[in-house]
Design a protein around this motif. Structure first.
Motif, PDB file in Angstrom:
ATOM      1  N   ALA A  18       0.737  -1.286   0.068  1.00 13.15           N
ATOM      2  CA  ALA A  18      -0.023   0.173   0.141  1.00 13.15           C
ATOM      3  C   ALA A  18       0.738   1.309  -0.030  1.00 13.15           C
ATOM      4  CB  ALA A  18      -1.131  -0.141   1.451  1.00 13.15           C
ATOM      5  N   SER A  19       0.175   2.272  -0.665  1.00 11.30           N
ATOM      6  CA  SER A  19       0.786   3.501  -0.663  1.00 11.30           C
ATOM      7  C   SER A  19       0.035   4.430  -0.586  1.00 11.30           C
ATOM      8  CB  SER A  19       1.919   3.812  -1.728  1.00 11.30           C
ATOM      9  OG  SER A  19       2.585   4.997  -1.677  1.00 11.30           O
ATOM     10  N   VAL A  20       0.128   5.872  -0.479  1.00 10.78           N
ATOM     11  CA  VAL A  20      -0.577   7.066  -0.828  1.00 10.78           C
ATOM     12  C   VAL A  20      -0.284   7.860  -1.984  1.00 10.78           C
ATOM     13  CG1 VAL A  20      -1.585   8.916   0.195  1.00 10.78           C
ATOM     14  CG2 VAL A  20      -1.299   7.282   1.592  1.00 10.78           C
ATOM     15  N   LEU A  21      -1.250   8.159  -2.909  1.00  5.50           N
ATOM     16  CA  LEU A  21      -1.132   8.854  -4.089  1.00  5.50           C
ATOM     17  C   LEU A  21      -1.599  10.147  -4.128  1.00  5.50           C
ATOM     18  CD1 LEU A  21      -2.421   5.845  -6.615  1.00  5.50           C
ATOM     19  CD2 LEU A  21      -0.056   5.972  -5.481  1.00  5.50           C
ATOM     20  N   ASP A  22      -0.844  11.091  -4.892  1.00  8.51           N
ATOM     21  CA  ASP A  22      -1.372  12.312  -5.030  1.00  8.51           C
ATOM     22  C   ASP A  22      -2.424  12.259  -5.961  1.00  8.51           C
ATOM     23  OD1 ASP A  22      -0.138  12.456  -7.247  1.00  8.51           O
ATOM     24  OD2 ASP A  22       1.295  13.967  -6.714  1.00  8.51           O
ATOM     25  N   ARG A  23      -2.906  13.584  -6.401  1.00 11.61           N
ATOM     26  CA  ARG A  23      -4.177  13.432  -7.391  1.00 11.61           C
ATOM     27  C   ARG A  23      -3.703  13.111  -8.942  1.00 11.61           C
ATOM     28  NH1 ARG A  23      -6.503  19.261  -8.466  1.00 11.61           N
ATOM     29  NH2 ARG A  23      -6.272  19.475  -6.103  1.00 11.61           N
ATOM     30  N   ALA A  24      -2.397  13.122  -9.215  1.00  7.32           N
ATOM     31  CA  ALA A  24      -1.786  12.836 -10.380  1.00  7.32           C
ATOM     32  C   ALA A  24      -1.340  11.092 -10.430  1.00  7.32           C
ATOM     33  CB  ALA A  24      -0.411  13.580 -10.862  1.00  7.32           C
ATOM     34  N   GLY A  25      -1.582  10.580  -9.151  1.00  7.40           N
ATOM     35  CA  GLY A  25      -1.266   9.126  -8.898  1.00  7.40           C
ATOM     36  C   GLY A  25       0.087   8.879  -8.824  1.00  7.40           C
ATOM     37  N   VAL A  26       0.840   9.861  -8.139  1.00  5.16           N
ATOM     38  CA  VAL A  26       2.167   9.875  -7.862  1.00  5.16           C
ATOM     39  C   VAL A  26       2.429   9.429  -6.207  1.00  5.16           C
ATOM     40  CG1 VAL A  26       4.496  10.701  -7.669  1.00  5.16           C
ATOM     41  CG2 VAL A  26       3.113  11.273  -9.692  1.00  5.16           C
ATOM     42  N   GLU A  27       2.979   8.271  -6.008  1.00  7.12           N
ATOM     43  CA  GLU A  27       3.285   7.794  -4.422  1.00  7.12           C
ATOM     44  C   GLU A  27       3.971   9.129  -3.955  1.00  7.12           C
ATOM     45  OE1 GLU A  27       4.759   3.994  -3.645  1.00  7.12           O
ATOM     46  OE2 GLU A  27       4.230   3.356  -6.062  1.00  7.12           O
ATOM     47  N   ILE A  28       3.391   9.599  -2.754  1.00 11.83           N
ATOM     48  CA  ILE A  28       3.919  10.600  -1.938  1.00 11.83           C
ATOM     49  C   ILE A  28       4.779  10.090  -0.782  1.00 11.83           C
ATOM     50  CG2 ILE A  28       1.967  12.059  -2.315  1.00 11.83           C
ATOM     51  CD1 ILE A  28       1.144  11.603   0.468  1.00 11.83           C
ATOM     52  N   VAL A  29       4.878   8.637  -0.707  1.00 15.48           N
ATOM     53  CA  VAL A  29       5.582   8.078   0.100  1.00 15.48           C
ATOM     54  C   VAL A  29       6.042   6.649  -0.211  1.00 15.48           C
ATOM     55  CG1 VAL A  29       3.623   7.082   1.515  1.00 15.48           C
ATOM     56  CG2 VAL A  29       5.656   7.199   2.874  1.00 15.48           C
ATOM     57  N   LYS A  30       6.941   6.050  -0.024  1.00 12.50           N
ATOM     58  CA  LYS A  30       7.244   4.524  -0.535  1.00 12.50           C
ATOM     59  C   LYS A  30       6.392   3.682   0.092  1.00 12.50           C
ATOM     60  CE  LYS A  30      11.003   1.091  -0.339  1.00 12.50           C
ATOM     61  NZ  LYS A  30      10.824   0.850  -1.573  1.00 12.50           N
ATOM     62  N   HIS A  31       6.116   2.695  -0.655  1.00 11.66           N
ATOM     63  CA  HIS A  31       4.918   1.648  -0.170  1.00 11.66           C
ATOM     64  C   HIS A  31       5.403   0.730   0.990  1.00 11.66           C
ATOM     65  CE1 HIS A  31       7.124  -1.256  -2.961  1.00 11.66           C
ATOM     66  NE2 HIS A  31       6.777  -2.021  -1.699  1.00 11.66           N
ATOM     67  N   VAL A  32       4.662   0.403   1.728  1.00 11.86           N
ATOM     68  CA  VAL A  32       4.625  -0.396   2.699  1.00 11.86           C
ATOM     69  C   VAL A  32       3.918  -1.816   2.428  1.00 11.86           C
ATOM     70  CG1 VAL A  32       4.749   1.108   4.659  1.00 11.86           C
ATOM     71  CG2 VAL A  32       2.380   0.451   3.802  1.00 11.86           C
ATOM     72  N   ALA A  33       4.521  -2.909   2.920  1.00  6.48           N
ATOM     73  CA  ALA A  33       4.173  -4.167   2.588  1.00  6.48           C
ATOM     74  C   ALA A  33       4.153  -5.089   3.909  1.00  6.48           C
ATOM     75  CB  ALA A  33       5.166  -4.492   1.484  1.00  6.48           C
ATOM     76  N   VAL A  34       3.358  -6.231   3.671  1.00  9.34           N
ATOM     77  CA  VAL A  34       3.037  -7.254   4.877  1.00  9.34           C
ATOM     78  C   VAL A  34       2.834  -8.569   3.908  1.00  9.34           C
ATOM     79  CG1 VAL A  34       2.784  -5.814   6.706  1.00  9.34           C
ATOM     80  CG2 VAL A  34       0.748  -7.040   5.151  1.00  9.34           C
ATOM     81  N   PRO A  35       3.496  -9.642   4.399  1.00 10.31           N
ATOM     82  CA  PRO A  35       3.477 -11.004   3.746  1.00 10.31           C
ATOM     83  C   PRO A  35       1.939 -11.339   3.710  1.00 10.31           C
ATOM     84  CG  PRO A  35       5.134 -11.092   5.195  1.00 10.31           C
ATOM     85  CD  PRO A  35       4.573  -9.834   5.434  1.00 10.31           C
ATOM     86  N   THR A  36       1.327 -11.952   2.681  1.00 10.93           N
ATOM     87  CA  THR A  36       0.055 -12.284   2.703  1.00 10.93           C
ATOM     88  C   THR A  36      -0.163 -13.858   3.564  1.00 10.93           C
ATOM     89  OG1 THR A  36      -0.331 -11.329   0.487  1.00 10.93           O
ATOM     90  CG2 THR A  36      -1.826 -12.856   1.219  1.00 10.93           C
ATOM     91  N   PRO A  37      -1.055 -13.713   4.562  1.00 11.50           N
ATOM     92  CA  PRO A  37      -0.849 -15.045   5.283  1.00 11.50           C
ATOM     93  C   PRO A  37      -1.994 -16.082   4.312  1.00 11.50           C
ATOM     94  CG  PRO A  37      -2.046 -13.308   6.477  1.00 11.50           C
ATOM     95  CD  PRO A  37      -1.846 -12.731   5.253  1.00 11.50           C
ATOM     96  N   HIS A  38      -1.693 -17.453   4.717  1.00 12.65           N
ATOM     97  CA  HIS A  38      -2.368 -18.544   4.026  1.00 12.65           C
ATOM     98  C   HIS A  38      -2.851 -19.439   5.056  1.00 12.65           C
ATOM     99  CE1 HIS A  38      -1.688 -17.404  -0.119  1.00 12.65           C
ATOM    100  NE2 HIS A  38      -0.598 -16.610   0.086  1.00 12.65           N
ATOM    101  N   PRO A  39      -4.200 -19.478   5.487  1.00 17.93           N
ATOM    102  CA  PRO A  39      -5.194 -18.748   4.623  1.00 17.93           C
ATOM    103  C   PRO A  39      -5.244 -17.219   5.472  1.00 17.93           C
ATOM    104  CG  PRO A  39      -6.118 -20.311   6.202  1.00 17.93           C
ATOM    105  CD  PRO A  39      -4.638 -20.504   6.077  1.00 17.93           C
ATOM    106  N   VAL A  40      -6.193 -16.443   4.732  1.00 17.84           N
ATOM    107  CA  VAL A  40      -6.160 -15.170   5.265  1.00 17.84           C
ATOM    108  C   VAL A  40      -8.085 -14.970   5.422  1.00 17.84           C
ATOM    109  CG1 VAL A  40      -6.007 -14.440   2.765  1.00 17.84           C
ATOM    110  CG2 VAL A  40      -5.892 -12.680   4.999  1.00 17.84           C
ATOM    111  N   PRO A  41      -8.545 -15.145   6.244  1.00 20.07           N
ATOM    112  CA  PRO A  41      -9.999 -15.094   6.372  1.00 20.07           C
ATOM    113  C   PRO A  41     -10.343 -13.571   6.596  1.00 20.07           C
ATOM    114  CG  PRO A  41      -9.147 -15.975   8.504  1.00 20.07           C
ATOM    115  CD  PRO A  41      -7.945 -15.889   7.431  1.00 20.07           C
ATOM    116  N   PRO A  42     -11.608 -13.086   6.383  1.00 23.13           N
ATOM    117  CA  PRO A  42     -11.891 -11.849   6.219  1.00 23.13           C
ATOM    118  C   PRO A  42     -11.308 -11.067   7.375  1.00 23.13           C
ATOM    119  CG  PRO A  42     -13.616 -13.062   5.580  1.00 23.13           C
ATOM    120  CD  PRO A  42     -12.552 -14.076   6.080  1.00 23.13           C
ATOM    121  N   ASP A  43     -11.530 -11.530   8.729  1.00 21.04           N
ATOM    122  CA  ASP A  43     -11.013 -10.726   9.868  1.00 21.04           C
ATOM    123  C   ASP A  43      -9.630 -10.355   9.734  1.00 21.04           C
ATOM    124  OD1 ASP A  43     -13.805 -10.285  10.786  1.00 21.04           O
ATOM    125  OD2 ASP A  43     -13.695 -11.814  12.345  1.00 21.04           O
TER     126      ASP A  43
END
Length: 256
Positions: free
Chosen positions: A35-60
């Motif tokens: 995930a990151s935050v984009l300005d109105r032009a679609g440019v990232e205003i901050v480097k993206h952050v990331a986490v591993p996707t768990p398996h399985p990953v229930p809704p909560d």
């Protein structure tokens, strides 16, 4: 950012921002959620952050991870989500590479909107990436090579009905996901996997007769054969930056 042991990202200080509205762009993948935050032009205003996707990953668990990512980033006005499966009107229909049937028919967009108190728009993750790279001329296609295979098709810049190519048979009894996904790459090795990618590209050309094809996803960088001039490998970061396009009025019909 996560330390890789399942802890939530720490909260970042919120700077004074320009270029509103700002969009929290989330790319949910089979191996990582970014995930990151984009300005109105679609440019990232901050480097993206990331986490591993768990398996399985229930809704909560998925909501908790998204909440943690959002709270580690600067302020935002709205949210875009790319999800690896079929989605309709903010609901998850399929999640073939996330390891749980609990996500079927889950209203992820509405639940995320309730939790973060911002409007949410969600499309298939490959289609979001394609929106970030297409030129808007002719028939264009994006294929993402990662845990599975994602796809998006566009005609003169307009998103066409979703094509769940990853779940379609390609060779003998194997689907595109099984034939080209991360498990196949690990089992067969890079060279054999590349030969499979070459075969797939020929099949997709016959299937769609595209004018332009874009290859994304984490495994696209492992392609080592020469691609045709109308096929291009694109940055995986466009899976995030393409999120700005979900708020284009031309796409309103997908969310109303």
């Amino acid at each position: 950012m996560s330390d890789g042991r399942g802890t939530e990202p720490s909260r970042r200080p919120t700077p004074v921002l320009k270029g509103a509205p700002h969009t929290l762009a989330i790319d949910i993948g089979g191996s990582h959620i970014k995930a990151s935050v984009l300005d109105r032009a679609g440019v990232e205003i901050v480097k993206h952050v990331a986490v591993p996707t768990p398996h399985p990953v229930p809704p909560d668990a998925l909501l908790s991870l998204l909440d943690g990512l959002a709270r580690s980033l600067p302020a935002f006005d709205r949210i875009s989500v790319g999800f690896p499966g079929v989605v309709k009107r903010g609901r998850i229909i399929t999640a073939p590479n996330l390891g749980t049937a609990d996500l079927h028919d889950f209203p992820l967009a509405a639940e995320l909107e309730r939790r973060l108190r911002k409007p949410v728009r969600m499309l298939n993750d490959a289609e979001v990436q394609g929106l970030g790279v297409i030129e808007g001329r002719g028939l264009e296609c994006v294929l993402t090579l990662g845990t599975g295979l994602g796809s998006g098709v566009y005609r003169d810049g307009e998103l066409m009905p979703h094509l769940e190519l990853g779940q379609h048979p390609i060779w003998k009894d194997k689907t595109y996901d099984q034939y080209l996904g991360g498990a196949a790459l690990a089992a067969k090795g890079v060279d054999r996997w590349n030969r499979r990618v070459e075969r797939m590209l020929k099949i997709v050309r016959i299937l769609l007769n595209y004018d332009r094809l874009y290859l994304g996803g984490g495994n696209a960088s492992k392609i080592h054969f020469e691609l045709p001039p109308d096929v291009t490998i694109v940055s995986n970061e466009t899976g995030i930056t393409g999120g700005i396009k979900l708020w284009d009025p031309k796409l309103d019909r997908f969310f109303l």
